[in-house]
Design a protein around this motif. Structure first.
Motif, short mmCIF file in Angstrom:
data_model
loop_
_atom_site.label_atom_id
_atom_site.label_comp_id
_atom_site.label_asym_id
_atom_site.label_seq_id
_atom_site.Cartn_x
_atom_site.Cartn_y
_atom_site.Cartn_z
N LEU A 130 -97.50 3.44 -7.96
CA LEU A 130 -97.30 4.83 -8.36
C LEU A 130 -98.20 5.20 -9.54
N VAL A 131 -98.33 4.27 -10.50
CA VAL A 131 -99.20 4.53 -11.65
C VAL A 131 -100.64 4.76 -11.19
N LEU A 132 -101.13 3.89 -10.30
CA LEU A 132 -102.49 4.06 -9.79
C LEU A 132 -102.62 5.35 -9.00
N GLY A 133 -101.61 5.66 -8.18
CA GLY A 133 -101.65 6.86 -7.36
C GLY A 133 -101.70 8.13 -8.18
N PHE A 134 -101.10 8.13 -9.36
CA PHE A 134 -101.12 9.31 -10.22
C PHE A 134 -102.32 9.32 -11.17
N LEU A 135 -102.74 8.14 -11.64
CA LEU A 135 -103.80 8.06 -12.64
C LEU A 135 -105.20 8.29 -12.06
N LEU A 136 -105.51 7.66 -10.93
CA LEU A 136 -106.87 7.70 -10.40
C LEU A 136 -107.35 9.10 -10.04
N PRO A 137 -106.53 9.94 -9.39
CA PRO A 137 -107.03 11.30 -9.11
C PRO A 137 -107.29 12.12 -10.37
N ILE A 138 -106.54 11.87 -11.44
CA ILE A 138 -106.78 12.59 -12.70
C ILE A 138 -108.14 12.17 -13.28
N PHE A 180 -110.82 13.78 -11.11
CA PHE A 180 -110.91 15.21 -11.37
C PHE A 180 -111.68 15.47 -12.67
N GLY A 181 -111.39 14.70 -13.70
CA GLY A 181 -112.10 14.86 -14.97
C GLY A 181 -113.59 14.59 -14.83
N LEU A 182 -113.95 13.54 -14.08
CA LEU A 182 -115.37 13.24 -13.87
C LEU A 182 -116.08 14.36 -13.13
N ALA A 208 -112.99 20.11 -6.67
CA ALA A 208 -112.75 18.89 -7.45
C ALA A 208 -111.33 18.37 -7.23
N ALA A 209 -110.35 19.28 -7.16
CA ALA A 209 -108.97 18.86 -6.94
C ALA A 209 -108.80 18.20 -5.58
N ALA A 210 -109.43 18.78 -4.54
CA ALA A 210 -109.32 18.21 -3.20
C ALA A 210 -110.00 16.85 -3.12
N ILE A 211 -111.19 16.73 -3.73
CA ILE A 211 -111.89 15.44 -3.73
C ILE A 211 -111.09 14.39 -4.50
N ALA A 212 -110.53 14.79 -5.65
CA ALA A 212 -109.78 13.86 -6.48
C ALA A 212 -108.60 13.27 -5.74
N ALA A 213 -107.93 14.09 -4.93
CA ALA A 213 -106.78 13.59 -4.16
C ALA A 213 -107.19 12.46 -3.23
#
Length: 338
Positions: free
Chosen positions: A71-79, A82-84, A96-101
């Protein structure tokens, strides 16, 4: 490292290369659409059953730790993704939001290729990453939806004339969240895992030919089809642009390093299990997330996230990434034991 690359000369990876080359030379080799879906369903069911059997025999505390870190990875990695993407200033926030997901979710094909890679070298691995694979599908979709909602809100404040689009996104949020948690691949993985966990062990033995004996053959066919699809999108690189292609190569390395660290330092896995968690962190979804993003973020350009996840990151991970994550896992495990 060279021995790791040479060990990628296994049938599963070579079939991916065959499909890729077949499309580049404009061969008439094609997969019936229904067959591709059947292969995906089989692989999801098979890995779910394997995960369920292991879950039934697993230590509850270790299994819970694997779920929490998934869960931590699933929430952290898209953030992070998105920032990058925003820092690059090459795509709109909704794109960016769609790609990040996609980069917070996982690729079953990449994960299965990593299993084939480990099996070819006789490396044992913990089964908890199979549980993590099932868990990591939905959180990234939810984060992607929240990032898209945030992007719409910012755009609405900057331009009041776009409030209609904001209201539409908000009114459908409940349906979108339901879609994220009831996605077919998620249902198959979790449902098969539950079946494997509660079914009679003797009865499960009768499924051995289905879940084990033909598994690698079905994986070869699946990767052949994925190679055809990746080859079809090879020409999209020009439209994606060099900056986004670079993101598709750098982001899996960032996720892979984080995954390797979680696999060994947080979960205490050996080289095999740590490699698989690294692969989970590095992979990008091309099955579960695209339909959800098309529904939830219709403003986003599908060619961007599909080309990046399937045309850039998937081939990179299959050919180059998996040996890198395995090498990092060897270094980390060796360092902590020295």
């Amino acid at each position: 490292m060279m021995s790791a690359f040479s060990n990628l000369l296994i049938p599963a990876v070579l079939f991916f290369a065959l499909g890729f080359i077949a499309r580049l030379i404009k061969s008439d080799l094609r997969f019936p659409p229904d067959l591709a879906k059947i292969l995906s369903i089989y692989l999801l069911v098979s890995i779910g059953l394997h995960g369920g059997v292991e879950l039934a025999n697993a230590d509850l505390g270790e299994a819970l730790a694997a779920v929490i870190w998934a869960l931590v990875l699933g929430f952290l990695l898209p953030i992070i993704a998105f920032g990058l993407l925003l820092a690059m200033r090459r795509v709109e926030p909704l794109d960016a939001a769609a790609i990040a997901a996609h980069y917070g979710s996982v690729s079953a094909g990449t994960f299965l290729t990593a299993i084939a890679f480990l099996s070819s070298q006789g490396i044992e691995y913990e089964r908890y990453p199979l549980i993590m694979l099932a868990v990591m599908e939905s959180p990234a979709i939810v984060v992607g939806l929240l990032l898209a909602s945030w992007s719409r809100s910012r755009a609405a404040k900057a331009n009041a004339s776009r409030t209609t689009g904001t209201e539409r996104g908000q009114s459908h949020l409940g349906d979108i969240l339901r879609e994220a948690f009831t996605n077919g691949s998620v249902v198959l993985l979790i449902g098969s895992m539950l079946i494997g966990a509660i079914a009679n062990p003797t009865a499960m033995e009768s499924l051995h030919p289905f879940t084990t004996d033909i598994f690698m053959g079905m994986l070869c066919l699946f990767l052949l089809e994925m190679g055809l699809e990746a080859g079809r999108r090879f020409g999209d690189f020009r439209r994606v642009g060099f900056a986004l292609v670079s993101f598709g190569l750098v982001m899996p390395l960032i996720g892979g390093v984080i995954g390797v660290a979680v696999g060994h330092l947080m979960l205490g896995f050996g080289v095999g299990g740590t490699t698989l968690v690294g692969v989970l962190g590095a992979s990008a979804s091309y099955i579960a997330v695209p339909p959800a993003m098309r529904l939830a973020v219709p403003e986003a350009n599908p060619s961007l996230y599909l080309t990046l996840s399937l045309g850039v990151t998937f081939p990179f991970n299959v050919v180059v990434g998996i040996p890198i994550y395995h090498y990092l896992a060897q270094l980390l495990v060796g360092w902590t034991w020295s």
